[in-house]
Design an enzyme around this catalytic site. Structure first.
Site, PDB file in Angstrom:
ATOM      1  N   LYS A 180      55.952  -8.700  71.852  1.00  0.00           N
ATOM      2  CA  LYS A 180      56.134 -10.126  72.103  1.00  0.00           C
ATOM      3  C   LYS A 180      55.866 -10.859  70.778  1.00  0.00           C
ATOM      4  O   LYS A 180      54.734 -11.036  70.363  1.00  0.00           O
ATOM      5  CB  LYS A 180      55.176 -10.629  73.186  1.00  0.00           C
ATOM      6  CG  LYS A 180      55.342 -12.121  73.521  1.00  0.00           C
ATOM      7  CD  LYS A 180      54.167 -12.898  72.988  1.00  0.00           C
ATOM      8  CE  LYS A 180      54.252 -14.380  73.264  1.00  0.00           C
ATOM      9  NZ  LYS A 180      55.214 -15.130  72.448  1.00  0.00           N
ATOM     10  N   GLY A 233      46.446 -13.315  65.675  1.00  0.00           N
ATOM     11  CA  GLY A 233      46.652 -14.725  65.985  1.00  0.00           C
ATOM     12  C   GLY A 233      45.348 -15.487  65.940  1.00  0.00           C
ATOM     13  O   GLY A 233      44.396 -15.094  65.258  1.00  0.00           O
ATOM     14  N   GLU A 255      43.015  -9.130  65.474  1.00  0.00           N
ATOM     15  CA  GLU A 255      42.852  -9.656  64.116  1.00  0.00           C
ATOM     16  C   GLU A 255      43.080 -11.153  64.191  1.00  0.00           C
ATOM     17  O   GLU A 255      44.155 -11.604  64.592  1.00  0.00           O
ATOM     18  CB  GLU A 255      43.843  -8.988  63.149  1.00  0.00           C
ATOM     19  CG  GLU A 255      43.517  -7.532  62.863  1.00  0.00           C
ATOM     20  CD  GLU A 255      42.131  -7.317  62.266  1.00  0.00           C
ATOM     21  OE1 GLU A 255      41.597  -8.246  61.618  1.00  0.00           O
ATOM     22  OE2 GLU A 255      41.568  -6.238  62.469  1.00  0.00           O
ATOM     23  N   CYS A 289      46.119 -15.499  57.030  1.00  0.00           N
ATOM     24  CA  CYS A 289      44.738 -15.357  57.488  1.00  0.00           C
ATOM     25  C   CYS A 289      43.799 -15.023  56.331  1.00  0.00           C
ATOM     26  O   CYS A 289      42.601 -15.262  56.412  1.00  0.00           O
ATOM     27  CB  CYS A 289      44.643 -14.313  58.591  1.00  0.00           C
ATOM     28  SG  CYS A 289      45.315 -12.711  58.156  1.00  0.00           S
ATOM     29  N   GLU A 390      39.058 -22.979  60.206  1.00  0.00           N
ATOM     30  CA  GLU A 390      40.318 -22.507  59.650  1.00  0.00           C
ATOM     31  C   GLU A 390      41.384 -23.592  59.794  1.00  0.00           C
ATOM     32  O   GLU A 390      41.638 -24.084  60.889  1.00  0.00           O
ATOM     33  CB  GLU A 390      40.785 -21.232  60.356  1.00  0.00           C
ATOM     34  CG  GLU A 390      42.038 -20.641  59.723  1.00  0.00           C
ATOM     35  CD  GLU A 390      42.467 -19.345  60.380  1.00  0.00           C
ATOM     36  OE1 GLU A 390      42.816 -18.404  59.656  1.00  0.00           O
ATOM     37  OE2 GLU A 390      42.453 -19.273  61.625  1.00  0.00           O
TER      38      GLU A 390
END
Length: 487
Positions: A180, A233, A255, A289, A390
């Site tokens: 997905k 994500g 992650e 990331c 973030e």
């Protein structure tokens, strides 16, 4: 006479067939560099589509598992060859769909090819060890077995490399997969799956469906016939998936976020450090990331470093990633642009000093896209949102430290621990950084972003589920150890 170009609709790929969703609903995929440019239409799938994909993967898993590792590896070699033939097309699609420059997406596609070849070779490597038994007449050894059906949930920021670095090891170690992709980059993923189809993978081994994460992504986490889930994500979504998988005993790998620091010691090569900070923070519009978001600089060189950093940042060209003169493209979506702008506003409200950037870029072609200026804040304090949270955009928070020890304390003072970098020529500073920095990826005299495909990748603290991806470490997640005792 005006010629109308037909925009393609991309279907789900289930059991070796491209087919529309049961819902017959579709979504647009837009170019973030020009929101009037429709890349294609993708399926808005539902639980019924997911059940069909999982069933196909479940039916295919036994025959796929029984192939030798080298036979499975041959399929990956073929997929790598097809991807290599289509590198320009797929890189261009990724640039149009995600926004990063063509140079970057070509590099990412080349990395995907290399990952496929690397894991194709894994099919010929050992899968166990012989262990001495206390019984002299017995043989004891270990082997590895696949999990079964693996759900792959991939993000939009690396639409080629991340799906491939999850799919390739899952497949070579004997699993079947249901993929997905993020909706923002679903067309790019469909083109990758076309490469697997052309490589001749048996029906049901590779399946892909597109749709909302709240339905398809959560459905993968909840599905009783999915034995393992690999996710990249946001932290919030990752934790939901982990909790759902844990509740039903499925294996999961997460992650997630990063708030990655670069420490610049007094003895650093300033030009090298500045160039690496700019690349680490602003390439891919900061949407990595592992991107640099905090820069902790020795007070002795702070003023000089800041001056060079601001000067070079102002020279960055912003535009369409397909334009060879563009250094930094747009944010990947309107939502992401608004998130970045909201954090810039928070920084100003909290009292940080804006040195450069801070606004939406709207000149010329930029008016139709989701562009934001590369942004640098000064006079930041450790508790500010722009220092703690973030942002996933081209925003740097500068902090001053009186010593490397203080810099390390500041570097560790966040909930994340993905990557970190230091610039120094002092071996004691280097060793302290390696020993004391709480991050899964440590880089010395190099930007915070980036990891080689043959090396383990993953974070500490809230950046991951403490598992590792890529390299031989992928074997740990995608297989289970079976111990065999023969008398």
């Amino acid at each position: 006479m005006t010629t109308t170009v037909e925009i393609k609709t991309y279907y789900n790929f289930i059991n070796g067939v491209w087919a529309p969703s049961v819902s017959n609903e579709i979504n647009k995929s837009l170019n973030p560099a020009d929101k009037n440019d429709v890349i294609g239409y993708v399926q808005k799938s539902n639980e019924e589509d997911l059940n069909e994909a999982v069933q196909a993967a479940k039916q295919a898993k036994e025959a796929w598992r029984k192939l030798s590792g080298s036979e499975r590896g041959e399929y990956l070699y073929k997929a790598a060859h097809v991807l290599e033939k289509r590198i320009d097309e797929i890189a261009k699609c990724a640039t149009r769909e995600m926004g990063k420059t063509l140079v970057e997406t070509k590099g990412e596609t080349a990395r995907g090819i290399a990952i496929l070849k690397y894991y194709a070779g894994e099919g010929m490597r050992k899968v166990g060890d012989v262990i001495p038994s206390t019984d002299s007449s017995a043989l004891m050894f270990t082997t590895r077995v696949p999990l079964g059906v693996v759900g792959v949930i991939s993000p939009w920021n690396f639409p080629i490399a991340i799906p491939i670095w999850k799919m390739a090891p899952a497949l070579v170690y004997g699993n079947t997969i249901v993929v997905k992709p993020a909706s923002e980059t679903a067309v790019t993923c469909a083109k990758i799956i076309e490469c697997f189809e052309e490589a001749g993978f048996p029906a049901g081994v590779v399946n892909m469906l597109t749709g909302p994460g709240s339905i398809v992504g959560q459905g993968i986490a909840d599905h009783e016939d999915i034995n393992g889930i690999t996710f990249t994500g946001s932290n919030g979504v990752g934790k939901q998936i982990g909790q759902a998988a844990l509740a039903r005993g499925a294996k999961y790998q997460l992650e997630m976020g990063g708030k990655n620091p670069v420490i610049v010691a007094a003895d650093a090569d300033l030009e090298l450090a500045v160039d690496a900070v700019i690349t680490g923070a602003f390439r891919s519009t900061g949407q990595k990331c592992t991107a640099t978001s905090r820069v902790i600089v020795s007070s002795e060189i702070y003023e000089e470093f800041r001056q060079i950093l601001v000067k070079k940042t102002k020279e960055i060209t912003i535009g369409d990633g397909l334009d060879s003169d563009t250094w930094m493209g747009p944010c990947a979506s309107e939502n992401q642009l608004n998130t970045v702008l909201s954090y810039i506003e928070k920084g100003l409200e909290e009292g940080a000093t804006l040195l450069t950037g801070g606004k939406r870029a709207k000149k010329g072609i930029q008016a139709n896209g989701y562009y934001v200026e590369p942004t640098i804040f000064d006079n930041c304090t450790p508790d500010m949102a722009i220092v703690q949270e973030e942002i996933f955009g081209p925003v740097i928070a500068l902090l001053k430290a009186e010593s490397v020890e203080e810099a390390l304390q500041l570097g560790n003072n966040v909930e994340y621990g993905l990557s970190a970098s230091i610039f120094t020529t002092n071996i004691q500073h280097l060793l302290s950084f390696i020993n004391d920095m709480e991050a899964g990826l440590i880089r010395i005299n190099s930007e915070s972003a980036g990891v080689e495909l043959q090396a383990p990748f993953g974070g500490m603290k809230n950046s991951s589920s403490h598992s590792r991806e890529q390299g031989e470490a992928a074997k740990e997640f995608f297989t289970s150890i079976k111990t065999v005792f023969i008398k």
